[in-house]
Each structure stands twice: as structure tokens, then as C-alpha cells.
Design an enzyme around this catalytic site. Structure first.
Site, PDB file in Angstrom:
ATOM      1  N   SER A 221      -4.037  -4.004  -2.708  1.00 46.21           N
ATOM      2  CA  SER A 221      -2.675  -3.671  -2.314  1.00 46.21           C
ATOM      3  C   SER A 221      -2.698  -2.689  -1.156  1.00 46.21           C
ATOM      4  CB  SER A 221      -1.915  -3.038  -3.484  1.00 46.21           C
ATOM      5  OG  SER A 221      -2.388  -1.716  -3.736  1.00 46.21           O
ATOM      6  N   ASP A 222      -1.627  -2.693  -0.362  1.00 45.42           N
ATOM      7  CA  ASP A 222      -1.419  -1.558   0.520  1.00 45.42           C
ATOM      8  C   ASP A 222      -1.137  -0.357  -0.372  1.00 45.42           C
ATOM      9  OD1 ASP A 222      -1.069   0.012   2.753  1.00 45.42           O
ATOM     10  OD2 ASP A 222       0.226  -1.420   3.776  1.00 45.42           O
ATOM     11  N   TRP A 223      -1.275   0.839   0.171  1.00 48.17           N
ATOM     12  CA  TRP A 223      -1.237   2.045  -0.644  1.00 48.17           C
ATOM     13  C   TRP A 223       0.140   2.213  -1.285  1.00 48.17           C
ATOM     14  CZ3 TRP A 223      -5.603   0.755   0.541  1.00 48.17           C
ATOM     15  CH2 TRP A 223      -6.743   1.542   0.386  1.00 48.17           C
ATOM     16  N   GLY A 225       1.551  -0.084  -2.857  1.00 47.38           N
ATOM     17  CA  GLY A 225       2.273  -1.320  -2.575  1.00 47.38           C
ATOM     18  C   GLY A 225       2.243  -2.337  -3.697  1.00 47.38           C
TER      19      GLY A 225
END
Length: 821
Positions: A221-223, A225
């Protein structure tokens, strides 16, 4: 080995691998000899685990749009090799790069972090970058998958994109990264795609990425996210970042026990995590997470060369290159002259080893530095100039800065972005910090203090509250949308007197979107006005040539917010008009992360676009201005005459910037030059455009075969440098298709070749295309389709300069399911 480890793992241990341990590392399983590894940002430098604005120094390379402008995969691959070396110096095994989202609106805050408006150019550069990084044993992470072409409400916005547009424009760079480069990691984007968060998007992460393209690496995941437990892992998201676990851990174990997640799904994700560790060599030797700064001469030379390779000469009436010996007086003017704007803002930021400003580079290039005069003229900063000087920082347990400090630091810049606090005894949710410094203004008059904070803060001047970032705090655009808009206060200060500035800060962990950051930035400046523009005009009037350095910086071109328009911010346009009126030999050097409008273009003799080319900025600028290197760049993005000429700027907020949580990509495949072609809207500068310091003659193109077959076709073209300087020429190959059952662009870039030639030298551009390069995506068939008929190959210097047209028959129809290579 991996399966043996998995067989001995408990469910809890397998689950532990699927969340980060902290902001930058994975979770080890020491019982079984599974080590932790570190990941690091970012695309133009390996920062390590330090702050975005401090920490161990790192080498600052050019941003992605500057690499896109180079059209040089070989150099980009060399940069990937160098970045892998930098990642190792930070103890990292995974580099969170490259970014391959497409230039859609021209206003995206991360436009600078992406290569191009064209998926073919983006793909070619991304593959080269990944091959360079991964060839050195470091995993690359291609991002953001997918539809993240704006920063507006990016954590929740749904990018609504039809499948044909996805397949032809927005997915190809990811597909090629998997198929051609074997990328080891993919990062899901924050946004939703057609209503579903990409971190929960089974069609995207499993059907397309894994089943069709054959991806066998990890999806992270994006941070902050990821937003769910069963939905994300069932969709194909392997790693939740950052740690510690929020939606995994005990929640995921419970989901397996309750039958919401199959234990085999957890095992498959855990296996992919172990495979990543094996691929980066983590099992062979325990990773050393120590961070070091390495500043290598070969990296400096590469950055300097890349700076010139990506520099795009947009206009030149013959004034460039400047002769070093014939200029007695040079005026170096503008907000980007004495300050090195080397990178964009957001997670791509690093603490560079050093930076070279244009003024410094020009002085170093000339033997007579006394011939150079300098004036700022105006500012363009979005935020008040950050404080620079000695700052004593006291850290306290609990809020309110009470009692004795637990830790004391000394720093030299008024910006703090804490991933880690300086003592393990400090709780990120319950600490406070007091920063104390002295400020002695150089001039008397009104000064403006500014502060923005993710958390709560107050700024005092000699004990008097000047800026209140505490009472009434509300979320704004800064620090990825976790901080307030900058708050300001003004005071009249006397030159020569010292004032004590104090900032008190404490965190506020409340967050609507799950992103919890602790940060504060503060500064002070004396505003500039008409008198400063007048001084710059006089400086220009008394010079043989006026070099005017304008544009934006990392406060404007930054993650977390889009641009308000496509004009130069502040009073820069007024500065250009007045300087050009005072000096007929005015040269504009631009630094922006994308296109701008140029109402002043007809009043200046030359325009050079330098982007943000890394720490060697000033030296690269001087190389190009004085002809020690040619401007090797060509535009990777169309520059429209006006913002409203862009395909996404229709006046309908549902198309851009979005409405009711949805942004509709209504232009479909007609992005960038495709839009300008089909709508007959003339751009200011077309895609692929760029001038040089020499001339070239093109020969007649030759085909390897007379018609397209299953093995593809090669096109070759001889190019001769007919001038008296070395230079680079770019040959672009577009495909024009016959009428189909769907609307197709007038032409589409399918190959290119860049040649660097000495005076009188002849080189051969060789470009190969395959049957799929003639195809569009047929949604009904679920395949790429090229209908039989007569196609055309266009050999071009840029999207508006077609040099040759070749007829190419496709005797039989072609159809390729997306699951085939």
C-alpha cells in the site's frame, strides 16, 4: 527454502510479514531466521529512514520529468544503477520508485515526479530505470497503481476511467515494468478506481496484474493507503505500510479464524514477501540497516550530464550559446537565480549533499566573476522563507513543554518532519518540543512570520504571540493534507537588533483519513515590492545580457496539492516584461515541474526549460548557456497556449478537479498531443519539441519488411550532423491507423531513437514496432485489436513536425489477449 520456512510458520507469524514494523522496515521472524529489510523513498534520491527535510545526506538526481525530457533510456538506466548504490548506503533493500502516472491535467502537484503524457515514452524510461536499480540487487517499486493523476482529495477520490483508456494510456507503464523489467514490487495508489480503493481492487491487483501480466512480486500500500482487512488481502494487497499493523495483525488472524480470509491467501502473500527477501539477498547475509552518506564523483558527473540531456531549448533567435569571452557584463536575475531549486516537494524530497545555484554555476564557469551582477527582483514562494540559523530544540515528555527537557538538539533549519523522535522515551502521541533561536534582520521594516504545522504550535517573538497554529486549528494543504494552511503574522523590526523567536509544538494525532504525521515549518521574511523589481530592471539595463531565472519550486510542485493555474506565481510575469523592456538580450531560464503559459514569449530572445535537475543544477545550467554542453532535451509533455487548451480542463468540475468524490476521465484516450491533434488546438510547444545548437540532415527511412507480420518491423533512418557543434537528434516514430469501430488518435508514439553525433558524423536511428503497436483495446473482445488495412508510419522530429510518411499494410487482422506476452 521459502516453502520450508512457510511450513514451520504459525499463522500469526505469516500474518506478521504482511505489515510493516514501523515507517520503513518489515517485520522479522527471528525464530526462523527471517530478517527485516528497509525500504526508502524515492525517485530522485535514496533518503533512508530520516526526515524528509533532514537526516543523513543523500545524492540528489534529476526529477522524473527531467528524465522524461532526456528521452535517453541508457542514461536513465545508469541513474538506476547509481540509485541502487545510494539505497545500499542507506541500508535499504527496496527503492520506492519509479512514479509512472501520466501527465493528464498539467496541474498535478506530482507532475514533476512523473515522466510524460505518453505511455510509450513513460514505459521505456521506467523499464530502463527498473533494470538499472534491480540489476544491482535492489528491488524497485513502480507506483502509483493506478489512476493517481491529481493530488486533490487523493485519499478518497474515485478516478473513473473506462477500460479502454486504462489499457491504452494509464496501465501500459505498469504492464511493461512487469513484462519487460520484472519489477519486484508495485505500490497501490491512495485513490479509488471506478469506485473501489485500489488497495481493495481485485480486478486491478489480481486479474490484471497477476493473472494477465504474470506479476509474482509484492503489492504494497501507499503509506496509510489501506483501509480494511479482508478486502485488501483478498484483492491481492500483500504489505500494509507503514507499521505497526493497523488492519492486519490480530484483525487478520481473526478474519482467517472467522472464514473471511482463506489461510492459503495469507500463505501466498507471506510467500511473496519471503521471495522478495530472497531476491534482494536478505537471507544470504543479514541486512545492515546503517545509514551512510556517499557523495561520489561519478554520480556528480552523471547528474550534470543528465541536467544538460534533459534541458529543453524552447526558443532561441541565435543568442545562445553565450560566448564567455565577449560578454563584459552579465545580469543574473530572478527568484531562482541565487537559490538552487533542485527538486520537487513531498515524499521525493531528500537532504542533498550540496546544491549549486545558477548564480554559483555561472560564476564558476566564467573567469571574470566581477562581470556578473545579481538581483532577486521578486519572490514566488508559496510559504514564508524557512528560518535558517542555529536553533536549540528541547524535547519534553508530555504536552506543554513542562519540566526539564528529556533531550536537547541543535539544528540549522526551521523545518521538522519527524519519522522518529531523538529518544525512545518520547511518545510520538504525547510529547512536546520548544525551539529557540535568534533573528537579526538585515533591513528595518515590516517582516512577516509564517508557520504551518501537522499538530499544534505557537510562534512567539520576544515572548509575544506572533503566529497561532493552535487555537482553531483546521486541516489545510500542507504536509500531504495533514497540516493547516500557513498562518502568518507581521511585525516591524529594526535592523541590527536581535529578536528571540520561540516555537512550541505538540502533536495532535486526530486524523480523518488515518494519516498521522508530526511536523512543523516556520520562517520569516521581509516582503519584496516594486522597488525590488525596479532594482532588477536597472541591473538588467546596465548589462550586455540579462539571464532571468524564473519558475516555481518544491512548495508549488509538490505532493499533497495541485497547482491553482498554469501561470508563473507571484510577480514574475511583471518582472519578465520589465526586464525584457530594459534589455533586448533577455534569456529566460525556467524551472517548473510542467507546462506554463507564456504571455511574454514574444518579448525575450531565448527560453530554456531546466526543470528540477538535481544537485548539479547551476553547473548544468552554465554548461548549456555557454555551450559546453548542448541542450539535449525534448518536451515529454505538450505545452498548451492556455490552461483551457488542456483536454482535462473543460469547465466541468466532474472532469477536473472532481465532483462529489469522483473525477471523470471524460477525454478518454485523447490526452496530451492526442487531444491537440484531434481537436486541432495548436499548442504553444508540441510534444517532443526542442531546439539545439547544431543542424541535422535526415535520410530516407528504410523498412526491414514491406508489411507488418507477427515478428514486427524495423525502421532505420540515417541522420547526419551538418553543423559545427556536437549535438543530439531525436527521431520519433508514430503510428497512424485507418478508421476503426472506435475513435482513434490521429497518431500515437510507438518508438524513438536518440543519437548523439559529432560535427559531420552520421548515425543510424533504428526503431522496431510489433503488431500490438498498431492496436487499440477492444473492450467487447477483451483484447488488443488491429483491424486489417493500411496503416502509416510517421517519422517526426516532434508531434507537429512530420518528416516522412510510410504506408504499412496489415494484411490480416490482429488480436492479442492482454494475458499474452
Amino acid at each position: 527454502m521459502i516453502d520450508s520456512i512457510l511450513d514451520r510458520m504459525t499463522l500469526e507469524e505469516q500474518v506478521s510479514l504482511l505489515s510493516g514494523a514501523d515507517f520503513w522496515t518489515t517485520v522479522p521472524v527471528e525464530r526462523l531466521g527471517v530478517p527485516k529489510i528497509k525500504v526508502t523513498d524515492g525517485p530522485n534520491g535514496a533518503r533512508g529512514a530520516g526526515s524528509l527535510v533532514a537526516g543523513v545526506k543523500a545524492t540528489c538526481f534529476p526529477v522524473a520529468i527531467a528524465l522524461g525530457a532526456s528521452w535517453n533510456p541508457d542514461l536513465v538506466k545508469q541513474m538506476g544503477v547509481a540509485l541502487a548504490r545510494q539505497a545500499k548506503s542507506k541500508g535499504a533493500a527496496v527503492l520506492l520508485a519509479p512514479t509512472v502516472n501520466i501527465h493528464r491535467s498539467g496541474l498535478n502537484g506530482r507532475n514533476f515526479e512523473c515522466y510524460s503524457e505518453d505511455p510509450m515514452l513513460t514505459s521505456g524510461l521506467a523499464v530502463a530505470y527498473i533494470e538499472g536499480v534491480q540489476g544491482e540487487g535492489i528491488a524497485a517499486t513502480i507506483k502509483h497503481f493506478a489512476g493517481n493523476e491529481s493530488e486533490i482529495e487523493r485519499q478518497t477520490m474515485s478516478s473513473d476511467i473506462d477500460e479502454r483508456t486504462l489499457r491504452e494510456i494509464y496501465l501500459p507503464p505498469f504492464e511493461q515494468a512487469v513484462r519487460r523489467a520484472g519489477v519486484m514490487a508495485v505500490m497501490s495508489s491512495y485513490n479509488r478506481l471506478n469506485g473501489t480503493y485500489t488497495s481493495e481492487h481485485h480486478w486491478l491487483l489480481t486479474k490484471v496484474l497477476r493473472e494477465e501480466w504474470g506479476f509474482d512480486g509484492i503489492v504494497m500500500s501507499d503509506w496509510f493507503g489501506s483501509h480494511s482487512t479482508a478486502e485488501t488481502i483478498n484483492a491481492g494487497l500483500d504489505l500494509e505500510m507503514p507499521g505497526p499493523a493497523r488492519d492486519r495483525g490480530d484483525k487478520l488472524v481473526a478474519a482467517v479464524r472467522e472464514g473471511k480470509v482463506d489461510a492459503a491467501t495469507v500463505r501466498a502473500s507471506a510467500r511473496r514477501m519471503l521471495l522478495l527477501l530472497e531476491r534482494v539477498g536478505a537471507f544470504k547475509s543479514k541486512p545492515d540497516l546503517t545509514e551512510r552518506a556517499i557523495d561520489l564523483p561519478e554520480d556528480r558527473a552523471l547528474i550534470r550530464r543528465l541536467g544538460a540531456e534533459g534541458a529543453v531549448l524552447l526558443k532561441n533567435d541565435g543568442i545562445l550559446p553565450l560566448a564567455k569571452t565577449s560578454l563584459d557584463r552579465i545580469a543574473v536575475i530572478g527568484p531562482n537565480a541565487a537559490t538552487a531549486r533542485v527538486m520537487g516537494g513531498g515524499s521525493a524530497q531528500i537532504a542533498a549533499h550540496y546544491t549549486v545555484s545558477p548564480l554559483e554555476g555561472i560564476r564558476a564557469a566564467l573567469s571574470n566573476a566581477n562581470s556578473i551582477s545579481h538581483a532577486v527582483g521578486c519572490r514566488h514562494n508559496r510559504l514564508i522563507d524557512v528560518f535558517k540559523g542555529k536553533i536549540t530544540v528541547e524535547y519534553f515528555k508530555g504536552r506543554g513543554c513542562n519540566g526539564d527537557p528529556l533531550h536537547v538538539d541543535t539544528v540549522d533549519k526551521g523545518e521538522f518532519f519527524w519519522f522518529e523522535l531523538p529518544s525512545d522515551e518520547l511518545d510520538p502521541a504525547d510529547f512536546s518540543a520548544r525551539m529557540v533561536m535568534q533573528y537579526a534582520p538585515e533591513e528595518s521594516g515590516e517582516h512577516v512570520f509564517g508557520m504551518t504545522n501537522a499538530g499544534l504550535a505557537r510562534l512567539f517573538v520576544d515572548g509575544r504571540l506572533m503566529v497561532d497554529g493552535h487555537e482553531g486549528w483546521t486541516r489545510g494543504a500542507n504536509y500531504f493534507g495533514t497540516a493547516n494552511d500557513e498562518q502568518r503574522g507581521a511585525a516591524t523590526l529594526d535592523a541590527g537588533r536581535s529578536y528571540e523567536l520561540t516555537v512550541e509544538y505538540e502533536p495532535s494525532m486526530a486524523s480523518e483519513e488515518g494519516i498521522n504525521l508530526i511536523a512543523v515549518r516556520f520562517g520569516v521574511e521581509k516582503p519584496l515590492g516594486e522597488a525590488d523589481i525596479a532594482a532588477a530592471v536597472e541591473t538588467a539595463r546596465n548589462a550586455d545580457v540579462a539571464l532571468l531565472f524564473v519558475g516555481r519550486d518544491g512548495e508549488w510542485d509538490t505532493e499533497g496539492l495541485d497547482l491553482p493555474d498554469m501561470r508563473l506565481p507571484g510577480l514574475q510575469e511583471e518582472l519578465i516584461e520589465k526586464v525584457a523592456a530594459a534589455n533586448a538580450n533577455t534569456v529566460i531560464v525556467l524551472q517548473t515541474g510542467g507546462p506554463i503559459e507564456m504571455p511574454w514569449l514574444g518579448n525575450v530572445r531565448a527560453v530554456l526549460q531546466m526543470w528540477y535537475p538535481g544537485q548539479e543544477l547551476g553547473n548544468a545550467v552554465a554548461d548549456v548557456l555557454f555551450g559546453d554542453a548542448g541542450p539535449g532535451g525534448r518536451l515529454p509533455q505538450t505545452f498548451p497556449k492556455a490552461l483551457t487548451d488542456n483536454s482535462a480542463i473543460t469547465g466541468d468540475p466532474a472532469v477536473y478537479p472532481g465532483k462529489d468524490g469522483h473525477v471523470h476521465y471524460a477525454e478518454g484516450v485523447f490526452v496530451g498531443y492526442r487531444h491537440h491533434d484531434i481537436s486541432a488546438v495548436e499548442p504553444l510547444f508540441p510534444f517532443g519539441f526542442g531546439l539545439g545548437y547544431t543542424s541535422f540532415r535526415w535520410g530516407e527511412p528504410r523498412l526491414s519488411v514491406r508489411e507488418m507480420g507477427p515478428d514486427g518491423i524495423s525502421v532505420s533512418l540515417e541522420v547526419t550532423n551538418t553543423g559545427d557543434r556536437p549535438g543530439s537528434e531525436l527521431v520519433q516514430l508514430y503510428v497512424r491507423s485507418p478508421k476503426a469501430k472506435v475513435a482513434r488518435p490521429d497518431k500515437e508514439l510507438r518508438a524513438f531513437a536518440k543519437l548523439l553525433l559529432q560535427p559531420g558524423e552520421t548515425g543510424t536511428a533504428v526503431m522496431k514496432i510489433l503488431p500490438r503497436d498498431l492496436a487499440y483495446f477492444d473492450i467487447e473482445a477483451g483484447s488488443f485489436r488491429a483491424e486489417p488495412g493500411g496503416y502509416q508510419l510517421l517519422l517526426a522530429a516532434n508531434a507537429a513536425d512530420i518528416r516522412s510518411v510510410i504506408d504499412l499494410p496489415l494484411p490480416a487482422g490482429y488480436m492479442q489477449p492482454p494475458s499474452t506476452a
